[in-house]
Scaffold this motif. Structure first.
Motif, PDB file in Angstrom:
ATOM      1  N   UNK A  12       1.010  -1.075   0.059  1.00 34.74           N
ATOM      2  CA  UNK A  12       0.218  -0.097  -0.064  1.00 34.74           C
ATOM      3  C   UNK A  12       0.926   1.136  -0.089  1.00 34.74           C
ATOM      4  N   UNK A  13       2.018   1.469   0.510  1.00 36.12           N
ATOM      5  CA  UNK A  13       2.898   2.570   0.780  1.00 36.12           C
ATOM      6  C   UNK A  13       4.321   2.023   0.662  1.00 36.12           C
ATOM      7  N   UNK A  14       4.941   1.816  -0.362  1.00 37.15           N
ATOM      8  CA  UNK A  14       5.974   1.325  -0.470  1.00 37.15           C
ATOM      9  C   UNK A  14       7.150   2.394  -0.035  1.00 37.15           C
ATOM     10  N   UNK A  15       6.736   3.512  -0.449  1.00 40.65           N
ATOM     11  CA  UNK A  15       7.839   4.663   0.114  1.00 40.65           C
ATOM     12  C   UNK A  15       8.023   4.650   1.660  1.00 40.65           C
ATOM     13  N   UNK A  16       7.039   4.535   2.249  1.00 46.04           N
ATOM     14  CA  UNK A  16       7.025   4.437   3.674  1.00 46.04           C
ATOM     15  C   UNK A  16       7.886   2.997   4.111  1.00 46.04           C
ATOM     16  N   UNK A  17       7.743   2.043   3.296  1.00 41.54           N
ATOM     17  CA  UNK A  17       8.283   0.777   3.535  1.00 41.54           C
ATOM     18  C   UNK A  17       9.839   0.772   3.344  1.00 41.54           C
ATOM     19  N   UNK A  18      10.064   1.603   2.314  1.00 40.57           N
ATOM     20  CA  UNK A  18      11.730   1.937   1.951  1.00 40.57           C
ATOM     21  C   UNK A  18      12.294   2.811   2.971  1.00 40.57           C
ATOM     22  N   UNK A  19      11.634   3.845   3.813  1.00 39.13           N
ATOM     23  CA  UNK A  19      12.118   4.597   4.871  1.00 39.13           C
ATOM     24  C   UNK A  19      12.329   3.472   5.956  1.00 39.13           C
ATOM     25  N   UNK A  20      11.246   2.766   6.306  1.00 39.73           N
ATOM     26  CA  UNK A  20      11.500   1.710   7.037  1.00 39.73           C
ATOM     27  C   UNK A  20      12.514   0.751   7.454  1.00 39.73           C
ATOM     28  N   UNK A  21      13.069   0.381   5.973  1.00 42.17           N
ATOM     29  CA  UNK A  21      14.134  -0.247   5.631  1.00 42.17           C
ATOM     30  C   UNK A  21      15.398   0.678   6.273  1.00 42.17           C
TER      31      UNK A  21
END
Length: 292
Positions: free
Chosen positions: A152-161
């Motif tokens: 749903x929010x791959x940009x947030x997931x990339x920041x989470x990484x």
């Protein structure tokens, strides 16, 4: 010269400014940014004539291009630098003078120590003017451990990484979530996460990518694996080794100034970069690696 991680965050923010807007509003409910209103990229050339031009990393506006209702500036900062803090207050003043609305300056920091430093109101030489930026550090970026949220929010997931990539649950969810996206999107956000990650997390991502748990037969995996590990281009190898040197220095808490960073990233001698990466483990100052 900005590091690969710095440029990675900058490009990710340009791709999905709404993600940063939501993080800003989650931390500061009074921020004059509406998280669900589209953000339009604007010029990042600012000046406070008769002084000099300024170039924040990203500038976005909401509302009319000619008379925006809100302005969001996103800066990426890795280290605690007082000069950078003062610059942030100048960004805000220049944008207020130009647009006549109070800007929000978000400072995205891969380290929590840097975020805490930039989260304090910034004093200036102008009496009564103290500017409060909104610093976004690892503590403000949620751990995305659900593949559905990644999709749903791959940009947030990339920041989470970037913030929590040492957790395998974050990496596993990230890769599983990417498998649910179209090939172009999954490849794009994997590259963002890879550029944002520390060297240790990059190695974990590569190991997962080539393990039996990841569908290496998918077009995305083949594209990434071929690009990252099989093309063998010298430019790619030296760029990755240069990023490793910088990551090692920053992981030890050693300041890497612009001149040192530029010299490292400009080097195209793989053996010299290897020697610098070894020296980075023991030197007392970042610039001492050049004596290796």
């Amino acid at each position: 010269m900005p590091s690969p991680r710095h440029d990675g965050v900058k490009d990710l923010v340009r791709e999905s400014p709404q993600t940063v807007a939501r993080l800003v509003c989650a931390k500061n409910a009074e921020a004059a940014i509406r998280p669900h209103v589209p953000l339009r990229e604007a010029s990042n050339e600012l000046n406070d004539r008769p002084s000099r031009d300024f170039y924040p990393d990203n500038v976005f506006t909401q509302g009319s291009p000619s008379a925006p209702s809100s302005v969001l500036v996103v800066e990426i900062q890795h280290e605690k630098e007082e000069q950078k803090r003062r610059q942030i207050a100048r960004y805000a003043a220049a944008l207020w003078l130009f647009h006549r609305c109070a800007p929000v300056v978000a400072v995205v920091c891969p380290s929590q120590a840097a975020a805490d430093f930039y989260d304090e109101p910034i004093g200036t030489e102008l009496p009564g003017y103290r500017y409060p930026p909104v610093a976004i550090g690892p503590d403000d970026i949620p751990r995305v451990e659900d593949a559905g949220t990644v999709a749903d929010d791959p940009a947030l997931a990339a920041l989470s990484v970037m913030a929590h990539g040492s957790s395998m649950s974050v990496l596993t969810a990230f890769l599983e979530g990417l498998s649910r996206l179209e090939t172009d999107d999954s490849s794009k956000y994997y590259e963002y996460a890879y550029r944002l990650a520390s060297q240790q997390v990059k190695q974990s991502l590569e190991a997962e990518m080539t393990s039996g748990t990841w569908p290496v037969y998918s077009p995305f995996a083949k594209t990434h694996y071929g690009h990252g590990r099989e093309d063998g281009r010298e430019e790619g190898r030296t760029a990755e080794r240069a990023a490793t040197v910088i990551d090692l220095l920053e992981a030890r808490g050693l300041p890497v100034d612009d001149a040192t960073r530029a010299r490292i990233t400009a080097c195209n001698d793989i053996e010299r970069l290897k020697a610098w990466s070894i020296a980075a483990l023991t030197v007392d100052r970042a610039e001492d690696i050049f004596e290796a």
